[in-house]
Write a protein that holds these residues in place. Structure first.
Motif, PDB file in Angstrom:
ATOM      1  N   ILE A  30      31.512  78.771   0.278  1.00  0.00           N
ATOM      2  CA  ILE A  30      30.866  78.691   0.501  1.00  0.00           C
ATOM      3  C   ILE A  30      30.032  78.769  -0.963  1.00  0.00           C
ATOM      4  N   VAL A  31      30.113  79.346  -1.271  1.00  0.00           N
ATOM      5  CA  VAL A  31      28.902  79.727  -3.116  1.00  0.00           C
ATOM      6  C   VAL A  31      29.478  78.544  -3.833  1.00  0.00           C
ATOM      7  N   VAL A  32      30.955  78.043  -4.135  1.00  0.00           N
ATOM      8  CA  VAL A  32      31.569  77.007  -4.556  1.00  0.00           C
ATOM      9  C   VAL A  32      30.747  75.470  -4.025  1.00  0.00           C
ATOM     10  N   PHE A  33      30.899  75.580  -2.364  1.00  0.00           N
ATOM     11  CA  PHE A  33      29.928  74.140  -2.557  1.00  0.00           C
ATOM     12  C   PHE A  33      28.395  74.273  -2.819  1.00  0.00           C
ATOM     13  N   LEU A  34      27.831  75.307  -2.190  1.00  0.00           N
ATOM     14  CA  LEU A  34      26.183  75.231  -3.259  1.00  0.00           C
ATOM     15  C   LEU A  34      25.985  75.225  -4.459  1.00  0.00           C
ATOM     16  N   LEU A  35      27.131  75.779  -5.349  1.00  0.00           N
ATOM     17  CA  LEU A  35      27.095  75.639  -6.592  1.00  0.00           C
ATOM     18  C   LEU A  35      27.034  73.739  -7.194  1.00  0.00           C
ATOM     19  N   VAL A  38      23.789  72.214  -6.548  1.00  0.00           N
ATOM     20  CA  VAL A  38      23.284  72.477  -7.169  1.00  0.00           C
ATOM     21  C   VAL A  38      23.962  71.332  -8.580  1.00  0.00           C
ATOM     22  N   THR A  39      24.561  71.759  -8.957  1.00  0.00           N
ATOM     23  CA  THR A  39      25.313  70.426 -10.254  1.00  0.00           C
ATOM     24  C   THR A  39      25.302  69.168  -9.621  1.00  0.00           C
ATOM     25  N   THR A  40      25.303  68.367  -8.356  1.00  0.00           N
ATOM     26  CA  THR A  40      25.266  66.877  -7.892  1.00  0.00           C
ATOM     27  C   THR A  40      24.247  66.885  -8.084  1.00  0.00           C
ATOM     28  N   VAL A  41      23.260  67.784  -7.289  1.00  0.00           N
ATOM     29  CA  VAL A  41      21.670  67.093  -7.542  1.00  0.00           C
ATOM     30  C   VAL A  41      21.080  67.387  -9.091  1.00  0.00           C
ATOM     31  N   VAL A  42      21.416  68.300 -10.159  1.00  0.00           N
ATOM     32  CA  VAL A  42      21.071  67.602 -11.122  1.00  0.00           C
ATOM     33  C   VAL A  42      21.921  65.974 -11.573  1.00  0.00           C
ATOM     34  N   PHE A  83      26.714  76.836 -14.248  1.00  0.00           N
ATOM     35  CA  PHE A  83      27.123  76.389 -12.714  1.00  0.00           C
ATOM     36  C   PHE A  83      28.723  75.731 -12.307  1.00  0.00           C
ATOM     37  N   THR A  84      28.529  75.061 -13.415  1.00  0.00           N
ATOM     38  CA  THR A  84      30.384  74.589 -13.111  1.00  0.00           C
ATOM     39  C   THR A  84      31.423  75.264 -13.609  1.00  0.00           C
ATOM     40  N   TYR A  85      30.934  76.465 -14.801  1.00  0.00           N
ATOM     41  CA  TYR A  85      31.936  77.374 -15.242  1.00  0.00           C
ATOM     42  C   TYR A  85      31.981  78.604 -13.849  1.00  0.00           C
ATOM     43  N   PHE A  86      31.090  78.114 -13.723  1.00  0.00           N
ATOM     44  CA  PHE A  86      30.944  79.407 -12.481  1.00  0.00           C
ATOM     45  C   PHE A  86      32.058  79.385 -11.275  1.00  0.00           C
ATOM     46  N   GLN A  87      31.226  77.548 -10.885  1.00  0.00           N
ATOM     47  CA  GLN A  87      32.722  77.784  -9.568  1.00  0.00           C
ATOM     48  C   GLN A  87      33.894  76.622 -10.092  1.00  0.00           C
ATOM     49  N   ASN A  88      34.337  77.406 -11.294  1.00  0.00           N
ATOM     50  CA  ASN A  88      35.615  77.109 -11.608  1.00  0.00           C
ATOM     51  C   ASN A  88      36.610  78.175 -11.644  1.00  0.00           C
ATOM     52  N   SER A  89      35.808  79.073 -12.351  1.00  0.00           N
ATOM     53  CA  SER A  89      36.468  80.544 -12.022  1.00  0.00           C
ATOM     54  C   SER A  89      36.966  81.212 -10.578  1.00  0.00           C
ATOM     55  N   ILE A  90      35.732  80.670  -9.532  1.00  0.00           N
ATOM     56  CA  ILE A  90      35.957  81.360  -8.721  1.00  0.00           C
ATOM     57  C   ILE A  90      37.168  80.552  -7.659  1.00  0.00           C
ATOM     58  N   MET A  91      36.696  78.357  -8.352  1.00  0.00           N
ATOM     59  CA  MET A  91      38.271  78.444  -7.580  1.00  0.00           C
ATOM     60  C   MET A  91      39.536  78.786  -7.833  1.00  0.00           C
ATOM     61  N   ILE A  92      39.638  79.419  -9.322  1.00  0.00           N
ATOM     62  CA  ILE A  92      40.583  79.525  -9.995  1.00  0.00           C
ATOM     63  C   ILE A  92      40.972  80.556  -9.783  1.00  0.00           C
ATOM     64  N   LYS A  93      40.753  81.572  -8.940  1.00  0.00           N
ATOM     65  CA  LYS A  93      41.132  83.379  -8.479  1.00  0.00           C
ATOM     66  C   LYS A  93      40.988  82.717  -6.515  1.00  0.00           C
ATOM     67  N   VAL A  94      40.509  81.967  -6.086  1.00  0.00           N
ATOM     68  CA  VAL A  94      40.494  81.758  -4.496  1.00  0.00           C
ATOM     69  C   VAL A  94      41.859  81.037  -4.786  1.00  0.00           C
ATOM     70  N   LEU A 148      38.123  67.832  -5.727  1.00  0.00           N
ATOM     71  CA  LEU A 148      38.332  67.534  -4.319  1.00  0.00           C
ATOM     72  C   LEU A 148      37.119  67.778  -3.647  1.00  0.00           C
ATOM     73  N   PHE A 149      37.126  69.147  -4.106  1.00  0.00           N
ATOM     74  CA  PHE A 149      35.596  69.718  -4.111  1.00  0.00           C
ATOM     75  C   PHE A 149      34.346  68.557  -4.347  1.00  0.00           C
ATOM     76  N   THR A 150      34.150  68.921  -5.938  1.00  0.00           N
ATOM     77  CA  THR A 150      32.984  68.732  -6.226  1.00  0.00           C
ATOM     78  C   THR A 150      32.973  66.896  -5.485  1.00  0.00           C
ATOM     79  N   GLY A 151      33.910  66.401  -6.251  1.00  0.00           N
ATOM     80  CA  GLY A 151      33.867  64.686  -5.935  1.00  0.00           C
ATOM     81  C   GLY A 151      33.612  64.723  -4.851  1.00  0.00           C
ATOM     82  N   ILE A 152      33.988  65.284  -3.387  1.00  0.00           N
ATOM     83  CA  ILE A 152      32.922  64.342  -1.986  1.00  0.00           C
ATOM     84  C   ILE A 152      31.597  64.026  -2.225  1.00  0.00           C
TER      85      ILE A 152
END
Length: 585
Positions: A30-35, A38-42, A83-94, A148-152
């Motif tokens: 969910i955090v990745v989704f919100l980040l 934000v990056t898409t809106v920016v 934000f992109t860095y954090f979402q990538n970092s979170i997804m690596i951990k996941v 895939l997540f950010t792409g959609i």
């Protein structure tokens, strides 16, 4: 962990099965989704501002406003990058956590699978699923899930922005996207089968490597290096061809998509230019510029996913292979299995028949009764079925007919853990794990003291050579204790059985790898160990079983003779022939 089975032949259900693992980390997702939102809106807002800057500030030479807007956009893009860095970092951990969970599930189920599974699956292929296939899944999750997540989200966001900006130009874009979708879908069906073939070929290659490394001494002693290399080259060639075909097929999608995108770019530029030249004030240079950037951000995620189609297809195939092992039916105790913590040692085989498959009958109507404390010996030609009889006693294989009883209770109705704590098996081919000698000896009884371990080693005639090692009982063993001789490894296996102190012993050619002098000492130790215990001894050296209470001669899965050593010699039958052939002259 995740026991819901799905048809792994369907990639949609395979994705669903992977999602069952990912949903465990729903908060992080969910955090990745919100980040990502934000990056898409920016990106959408920043791109639209670019177009406005062209139409209002650059065209009218408003340098001050241009600098202010550019500074604000720089801050926005910096935030988006963070934000992109954090979402990538979170997804690596996941991804790592998910791979660890999958690896745990497949390894845990491997420990529970019946021996029949390993009889029908190559070790190398099983290892390939546990290592290579899980790594493929991990790579896909790290490399493609974020995209895939950010792409959609990006595709949806950019699509809405383009539609608001210019419905006409958006229609042109959709035509290209539809063409790419149908082409990619058709190729994906072909490549999925190609990647399955590739992974199967990789499993065969790993099997051959594992066999060659394990049997390297045999290869060299029999001068089989050239033949082994020829076989390896053929298997390696098959894998290379399968991998090339899969990669080549999947790589078609990228160039086709690039061609389609270039055509769309040309059409949009041409239509926009013609509209401006025709006096259409709804389309400006800034709008065309903005739309082209939107289009790049719209097709970019699609291009990235298509470029990663190899990884996606390979990961889906790998997931299918992994789930096949996770879903394989493990050994299970029967409902309400009986508990048995101790035993008198009364063992009965009641009309037992067994076959590994419908065409290969191993045992036929075996009847055997071992009273508590008796020593029962099984002799016969290699392949007669002696070891299989003992495998049925420990409930490693299901019976075709008959019963195996322990103290009058069917062993299939007992808890397997209890049954196997009551029976200790010393196999002909010893296996020692990559741990210290002390830890290996303690496997049969974890609570054994150091004094009990040393006492058992002395009884097995292993204490002297252990004491001579640099670290003694704390010596680390590697690669099945390859630094020790075969006889020393077997002595450690016998010592491990001494530590277990189970009331029932099975000795399957336990002294086969020991020299005659050592064997005499071990036999005396075994005699002390077997006192008061029910013992089964499988032996080719008939000199070691002369004191057995009863000897069964097995031939082609049947008991053809039984009795004591003296009685069988007096019968002058098959046992007498075997005995006399060993002591001729």
């Amino acid at each position: 962990m995740h026991r819901e089975k799905v048809d792994v032949g369907d990639w949609r259900q395979t994705v669903r099965r992977l999602w069952q693992y990912l949903v465990t980390y729903r908060i992080r997702l969910i955090v990745v989704f919100l980040l990502t939102i934000v990056t898409t809106v920016v990106t959408v807002v920043g791109t639209r501002i670019n177009g406005i800057v062209i139409d209002r500030y650059i065209a009218h030479h408003q340098v001050r406003m241009l600098m202010i807007v550019c500074g604000a956009m720089a801050v926005m893009y910096l935030i988006a990058s963070i934000f992109t860095y954090f979402q990538n970092s979170i997804m690596i951990k996941v991804a790592q956590a998910t791979s660890a969970a999958i690896r745990h599930d497949i390894f845990a189920n491997l420990q529970l699978l019946p021996m029949r599974y390993f009889d029908t699956h190559d070790n190398g292929d099983v290892m390939s699923r546990l290592t290579n296939d899980v790594d493929n899944i991990n790579t896909a999750l790290m490399q493609t899930f974020v995209q895939l997540f950010t792409g959609i989200i990006s595709i949806v966001g950019m699509g809405i922005a383009m539609l608001i900006l210019s419905p006409v130009l958006t229609g042109i874009t959709l035509l290209g996207s539809v063409a790419t979708y149908f082409f990619s879908r058709g190729i994906a069906k072909i490549t999925q089968k190609a990647f399955m073939t590739q992974q199967q070929a990789l499993g065969s290659l790993n099997t051959q490597i594992e066999e060659s490394v394990s049997g390297k001494q045999v290869v060299q002693l029999f001068d089989h290096v050239d033949d082994t290399m020829a076989t390896f080259d053929a298997t390696n060639r098959d894998y290379t061809q399968a991998a090339f075909r899969a990669q080549a097929l999947s790589s078609i999608i990228g160039p086709f998509n690039n061609m389609t995108n270039n055509v769309v770019y040309v059409l949009i530029t041409a239509v926009g230019a013609l509209s401006i030249l025709g006096g259409n004030h709804l389309i400006t240079v800034g709008i065309i510029f903005t739309f082209l950037i939107y289009l790049r951000n719209f097709t970019g995620p699609i291009n990235n996913l298509l470029d990663l189609i190899n990884t996606l297809q390979l990961s889906l195939v790998s997931a299918q292979r992994v789930f096949e092992v996770i879903d394989a039916e493990p050994e299970r105790d029967v409902p309400n299995a009986a508990q048995m913590l101790t035993t008198k040692g009364q063992v009965t085989f009641d009309h037992v028949s067994f076959a590994y498959d419908d065409t290969r009958v191993i045992l036929k109507d075996i009847n055997l009764t071992a009273a508590p404390g008796e020593m029962v010996a099984l002799v016969g030609q290699t392949g007669a079925g002696k070891t299989t009889i003992m495998n049925l006693l420990t409930n490693l294989y299901p019976l075709q007919s008959g019963r195996v009883l322990l103290d009058g209770q069917d062993v299939t109705m007992l808890r397997r853990a209890d049954l196997r704590h009551l029976i200790t098996v010393v196999q002909q081919e010893s296996f020692l794990f990559g741990m210290t000698i002390r830890e290996n000896l303690r496997m049969g009884r974890p609570e054994a003291t150091d004094a009990e371990i040393e006492q058992a080693a002395q009884a097995a005639n292993a204490h002297n050579f252990i004491s001579q090692l640099p670290d003694g009982y704390d010596t680390e063993l590697r690669e099945n204790a390859s630094a020790l001789s075969q006889g020393q490894r077997q002595l450690l296996s016998i010592a491990r059985a001494f530590v277990a102190a189970a009331p029932i012993l099975v000795l399957d050619e336990a002294t086969a790898a020991i020299d005659s002098n050592t064997e005499a000492d071990v036999q005396r130790a075994m005699s002390r160990l077997m006192t008061g215990k029910t013992s089964f001894v499988i032996a080719h050296r008939l000199s070691t079983i002369q004191a057995a209470d009863q000897i069964l001669v097995i031939d082609q899965g049947q008991v053809v003779e039984r009795g004591t050593h003296e009685a069988l010699l007096a019968q002058n039958g098959e046992y007498a022939e075997l005995y006399n052939s060993q002591f001729e002259g």
